[in-house]
Design an enzyme around this catalytic site. Sequence first.
Site, PDB file in Angstrom:
ATOM      1  N   CYS A 182       0.882  -1.227  -0.007  1.00  0.00           N
ATOM      2  CA  CYS A 182       0.006  -0.043   0.040  1.00  0.00           C
ATOM      3  C   CYS A 182       0.967   1.287   0.090  1.00  0.00           C
ATOM      4  O   CYS A 182       1.909   1.434   0.670  1.00  0.00           O
ATOM      5  CB  CYS A 182      -0.855   0.097   1.118  1.00  0.00           C
TER       6      CYS A 182
ATOM      7  N   ARG B  20       3.024   0.094  -5.296  1.00  0.00           N
ATOM      8  CA  ARG B  20       2.693  -0.559  -4.203  1.00  0.00           C
ATOM      9  C   ARG B  20       1.627  -1.440  -3.921  1.00  0.00           C
ATOM     10  O   ARG B  20       1.260  -2.035  -2.922  1.00  0.00           O
ATOM     11  CB  ARG B  20       2.936   0.681  -2.901  1.00  0.00           C
TER      12      ARG B  20
ATOM     13  N   TRP C  37      -3.063  -2.510  -1.337  1.00  0.00           N
ATOM     14  CA  TRP C  37      -2.823  -3.696  -2.009  1.00  0.00           C
ATOM     15  C   TRP C  37      -3.559  -4.558  -0.755  1.00  0.00           C
ATOM     16  O   TRP C  37      -3.127  -4.421   0.329  1.00  0.00           O
ATOM     17  CB  TRP C  37      -1.405  -4.306  -1.974  1.00  0.00           C
TER      18      TRP C  37
ATOM     19  N   ASN D 166      -0.689   1.499   6.009  1.00  0.00           N
ATOM     20  CA  ASN D 166      -0.023   0.363   5.071  1.00  0.00           C
ATOM     21  C   ASN D 166       0.670  -0.523   6.122  1.00  0.00           C
ATOM     22  O   ASN D 166       1.209  -0.017   7.113  1.00  0.00           O
ATOM     23  CB  ASN D 166       1.206   1.121   4.538  1.00  0.00           C
ATOM     24  N   GLY D 167       0.375  -1.913   5.993  1.00  0.00           N
ATOM     25  CA  GLY D 167       0.980  -2.896   7.039  1.00  0.00           C
ATOM     26  C   GLY D 167      -0.287  -3.766   7.461  1.00  0.00           C
ATOM     27  O   GLY D 167      -1.211  -3.905   6.828  1.00  0.00           O
TER      28      GLY D 167
ATOM     29  N   GLU E 127      13.562 -18.116 -13.056  1.00  0.00           N
ATOM     30  CA  GLU E 127      13.060 -16.725 -13.296  1.00  0.00           C
ATOM     31  C   GLU E 127      12.348 -16.445 -14.647  1.00  0.00           C
ATOM     32  O   GLU E 127      11.347 -15.650 -14.679  1.00  0.00           O
ATOM     33  CB  GLU E 127      14.505 -16.137 -13.244  1.00  0.00           C
TER      34      GLU E 127
ATOM     35  N   LYS F  98       8.571 -14.797 -14.690  1.00  0.00           N
ATOM     36  CA  LYS F  98       8.303 -13.622 -15.464  1.00  0.00           C
ATOM     37  C   LYS F  98       6.837 -14.120 -16.257  1.00  0.00           C
ATOM     38  O   LYS F  98       5.999 -13.391 -16.410  1.00  0.00           O
ATOM     39  CB  LYS F  98       9.163 -13.307 -16.589  1.00  0.00           C
TER      40      LYS F  98
ATOM     41  N   GLU G  79       3.754 -14.641 -13.802  1.00  0.00           N
ATOM     42  CA  GLU G  79       3.181 -13.093 -13.293  1.00  0.00           C
ATOM     43  C   GLU G  79       2.463 -12.255 -14.116  1.00  0.00           C
ATOM     44  O   GLU G  79       1.599 -11.333 -13.841  1.00  0.00           O
ATOM     45  CB  GLU G  79       4.298 -12.600 -12.176  1.00  0.00           C
TER      46      GLU G  79
ATOM     47  N   HIS H  90      11.703 -37.385 -13.113  1.00  0.00           N
ATOM     48  CA  HIS H  90      11.348 -37.847 -11.516  1.00  0.00           C
ATOM     49  C   HIS H  90      10.020 -37.299 -11.424  1.00  0.00           C
ATOM     50  O   HIS H  90       9.501 -37.274 -10.200  1.00  0.00           O
ATOM     51  CB  HIS H  90      12.687 -37.156 -10.714  1.00  0.00           C
TER      52      HIS H  90
ATOM     53  N   LYS I 117       4.820  -3.972  -6.254  1.00  0.00           N
ATOM     54  CA  LYS I 117       5.979  -3.964  -6.440  1.00  0.00           C
ATOM     55  C   LYS I 117       7.049  -3.997  -5.323  1.00  0.00           C
ATOM     56  O   LYS I 117       8.202  -4.553  -5.201  1.00  0.00           O
ATOM     57  CB  LYS I 117       6.411  -2.712  -7.142  1.00  0.00           C
TER      58      LYS I 117
END
Length: 613
Positions: free
Chosen positions: A2, A27, A77, A103-104, A486, A490, A493, A509, A608
């Site tokens: 946030c 955020r 968020w 925020n939190g 990675e 990418k 997401e 396996h 982010k």
Amino acid sequence: MCGIVGYIGKKRAVDVILKGLSYLEYRGYDSAGIALISDNSARIFKAPGKLSNLKEILCLQKESDINATTGIGHTRWATHGLPTEINAHPHTCNCKSLTIVHNGIIENYKDLKPVLEKKGCKFLSQTDTEVAAHLIAHEFNETKDLLKAVQSAVKKLKGAYAFCVTHKSMPDRIIAARKNAPLIIGVGEGENFIASDIPAIIEYTKKAIYLSDNQVAEIKAESIKIYDENDNLIANKVENLPFEPIALSKMGYKHFMLKEIHEQPDVVRNVLVDKLHDEDTAVVLDDVQLTKDELEKINRIQIIACGTSLHAGLVGKYVFEELTGIPVDVEASSEYIYRNTIADENTLVIGISQSGETADTITAIKQAKDKNSHILIITNRKDSAMARLADSLLPINAGIEVSVAATKSYMAQLLSLYLLAIYFAENKNSKNSLIKDIKKELLTLPSKLEAILNDTKNIENIAKKYSSYKNFIFIARGINYPSALEGALKLKEISYINATGYPAGELKHGPIAMLDETMPVLAILNEGIVYDKVLSNCEEAKARQAKLIGVTNFIDEKHKNLFDDTVIIPEIKDIVSPALNIVVLQLLAYHISEYLGKDVDQPRNLAKSVTVE
Ligand code: F6R
């Protein structure tokens, strides 16, 4: 996460706050809201979704309803409660006099809520923040002093918070408080600002006070008073902000992600400047605050990070172990914490974070600090909370990264890790010829990256061809196994396609059971020790009818009947190849997402900066 912004001064608060929030959307962007305080009135406007929805609502208001010069705003968020209008901040109390943006996470909100309900508080949302609103309002009813009300309330709150509080009977002040979440106070003339991050206020002032944990501040247009956890007034420590006003421009690119992918050659040059001159000269890393003696005693390295930064750390492990022989453990920060980790004063703990604010990594670093390990932080934000915990601080200087999907910061982290490993090896007097080879490769990396970036047609065509698949597997071995992880991250997401990275040897396996013509496999094969092994794993996948994409630096006849599509990257030594391969995977993910019409820069459910554990 946030983002919060507060303004008090002579300007229309709505303008300053909306602009500030636009710089903080990284955020979170589940909802946005604003409270404007004037003449015994608190007007609250909220909208689910992005800030643009709130802006539309505000455009429809009468000027007299939005011309206040005090206000607080929020971009959310969602942690507790759906991303609806009712759960959007600001939150308020029964009589709607008090407003709060937060925020939190208030961890004890479930304990506090029934107590407040018994006292008559009516809850409208599912958020933890509303509990803080009622709690502070309750304290205010007793004291009629907003500062005292907040000071008393925070002593009852557990968890993480950065918040701004207003009361309509006191439009001349905003009270701010912080614990384990970022908050700065921008110092102006006849006006002051509050924000979760510098970009929100840098246009107005270059001076700020970084609020510390457990501090509470009373901010008026002409004054800022900071109080410690015992409610004692303390001296203001005003610092110069390290940013120029930021032109958040896409520079002609369709998305920030594409712009940031294309910035990578320059990012590499930036990381190397003054540190790596030529292959015959030792790497210069003045940021490392270890004496030669201390460095020699380091017998263990632990790398802690999350997400993309964690994948950079995994590449770092290969390079460090190869060059220095020091054993390296790499662990997700969220797994490092809440257990007895084995570290001591001879352990180097490396925290990697683009934002420097990731809550899990901060907690992990604090845990390692308690064991007296040397803490080295690799971050893109040298002003961040994590940077402040560092014994050695290695800023990566990638420039502000706007796209939620990390690209250029990953590149800068990789480069910083290569330099760090070489620095360690050279200080341990290793005369490894590999060091020279790596240096040579690093110096030519920008032009090789440019070669990929100057001709992306093949990657775009592959992206289009495979965009309708619902699942993907990425495989590689050795130092490119993290590239597979990675690349898969990418893709998932930003396109929401289910993509998983595996060590190629693990395919047989279990994961091989999923292979058929509906499951493309992307394989990374570099000339080197594992090349033939990955090739065999590709054959195994082909035998199960999987479509195969090869990303390789090696032109091999065998590829013809094996791969449905191939991307050839420039010649590069295996140990540095993750820095080239990843660009192909970033571009592939970007173009698939773009082709599918997804929100590339702000994918759903993400933010982010992840400031909650
Ligand atoms: C993915 C991504 C995230 C971050 C992760 C850690 O593209 O950006 O996985 O890497 O949230 O963030 P930092 O590096 O800021 O600690």
